[in-house]
Design an enzyme around this catalytic site. Structure first.
Site, PDB file in Angstrom:
ATOM      1  CE  LYS A  73     106.252   9.761  55.859  1.00 15.46           C
ATOM      2  NZ  LYS A  73     107.344   9.169  55.075  1.00 15.46           N
TER       3      LYS A  73
HETATM    4  N1  PMP Z   1     112.805  11.025  52.984  1.00 12.86           N
HETATM    5  C1  PMP Z   1     111.835  10.152  52.683  1.00 12.86           C
HETATM    6  C2  PMP Z   1     111.508   9.899  51.252  1.00 12.86           C
HETATM    7  C3  PMP Z   1     111.146   9.485  53.711  1.00 12.86           C
HETATM    8  O1  PMP Z   1     110.177   8.608  53.416  1.00 12.86           O
HETATM    9  C4  PMP Z   1     111.501   9.731  55.053  1.00 12.86           C
HETATM   10  C5  PMP Z   1     110.777   9.023  56.150  1.00 12.86           C
HETATM   11  N2  PMP Z   1     109.620   9.732  56.516  1.00 12.86           N
HETATM   12  C6  PMP Z   1     112.532  10.644  55.319  1.00 12.86           C
HETATM   13  C7  PMP Z   1     113.172  11.278  54.258  1.00 12.86           C
HETATM   14  C8  PMP Z   1     112.955  10.952  56.722  1.00 12.86           C
HETATM   15  O2  PMP Z   1     111.943  11.638  57.402  1.00 12.86           O
HETATM   16  P1  PMP Z   1     111.754  11.517  58.977  1.00 12.86           P
HETATM   17  O3  PMP Z   1     113.094  11.646  59.582  1.00 12.86           O
HETATM   18  O4  PMP Z   1     110.857  12.645  59.309  1.00 12.86           O
HETATM   19  O5  PMP Z   1     111.151  10.180  59.255  1.00 12.86           O
END
Ligand code: PMP
Length: 298
Positions: free
Chosen positions: A159
């Site tokens: 991330k």
């Molecule tokens: N894809 C992207 C590009 C994101 O920014 C997020 C948010 N973090 C997600 C998927 C979903 O991740 P999560 O459920 O862990 O928040």
């Protein structure tokens, strides 16, 4: 009303181990993270004073940093504690929490081995990520021009801030054209995800979702797969091509900020806000709000 800019708010920010007044949490213009995107972050949500899946988020921050060749100088347990401190210091119980780690200003240039790794954690009140009315009717998505990169091109499991450059461009393009968000395909042309959330489809009572082999395997995505299986639904993780979307009756996106949000339209494809999306929205809300779910049951 003009919203108060994020740097001019009041409260406290956890900054490298101590709580500092919100407006004092500053960094220098010669910061490696700013120039070369050597930064990784998290997005967490607290419900009724509890941060949902906190340790999974802290672990992912560690993993994201390792993928960018640096190490977070705080353990997962220390990060968990720090997120809770940031929440409490701002007297919040229902909030969004944003940890971020970045390379500092000790070295400039592509090489950055000498830089200090900094970490801050901010918490603020952030309601629905999408317009609540649009959530009821389902979101309208356009199809993005940029594609999620090949894992040989970028550290796609991280991330990392740099991976959001194309997301911001596509979110702007979508909003300019009157859409809530954009569906991004991947480098192969398969359906990948929205600009900040994973995607699911339903057909004949079965859920279909793309295999997360070049984008984040979201914590909400995994939670929703678990909830669907508890309801006896089959969940198929597979390659989905854009034209496969003609067969699907329902669609929704998942993410910490987006939670479970139905989608009614993606480019030429149409979906109903149906029973499966509604059920999973409710199940997710009950899971993240244990106090309210117990009260309702009692
Ligand atoms: N894809 C992207 C590009 C994101 O920014 C997020 C948010 N973090 C997600 C998927 C979903 O991740 P999560 O459920 O862990 O928040």
């Amino acid at each position: 009303m003009v919203p108060v800019p994020y740097d001019q708010r009041d409260g406290f920010i956890w900054f490298n181990g101590t709580l500092v007044p919100w407006q004092d949490a500053k960094l220098h213009v010669l910061t490696h993270g700013l120039h070369y995107a050597s930064a990784v972050f998290e997005g967490e949500r607290a419900y009724d004073g509890e941060i949902f899946k906190l340790t999974e988020h802290s672990q992912r921050l560690h993993k994201s940093a390792q993928l960018l060749d640096f190490e977070i100088p705080y353990s997962v347990a220390e990060l968990d504690k720090a997120s809770r401190e940031a929440l409490r210091a701002n007297n919040l119980t229902d909030a969004y929490i944003r940890p971020i780690a970045w390379r500092g200003s000790e070295q400039m240039g592509v090489a950055a081995q000498m830089t200090k790794i900094n970490v801050t954690i901010c918490a603020w009140d952030w309601g629905s990520y999408f317009d609540p009315a649009a959530r009821e009717k389902g979101l309208r998505l356009t199809i993005a021009q940029y594609r999620r990169p090949d894992p040989r091109t970028a550290p796609t499991e991280s991330k990392a801030t740099g991976l959001y450059m194309i997301c911001t461009i596509e979110k702007h393009r979508a909003e300019r054209a009157g859409y809530a968000d954009a569906l991004m395909l991947d480098w192969r042309g398969q359906v990948a995800e929205a600009t900040g959330a994973n995607i699911f489809f339903a057909k004949d009572g079965v859920l279909h979702t793309p295999l997360p082999d070049c984008f984040l395997d979201g914590i909400t995505r995994r939670t929703v797969i678990g909830l669907a299986k508890q309801r006896g639904l089959t969940v198929i993780e597979r390659a989905i091509l854009p034209e496969d979307m003609t067969e699907f009756s329902e669609c929704f996106i998942t993410g910490t900020a987006a939670e479970v949000t139905p989608v009614s339209e993606i480019g030429p494809y149409r979906f109903a806000v149906g029973d499966i999306a509604r059920m999973l929205m409710k199940d997710y809300a009950a899971l993240v709000h244990p106090a309210k779910a117990i009260a309702a049951a009692g």
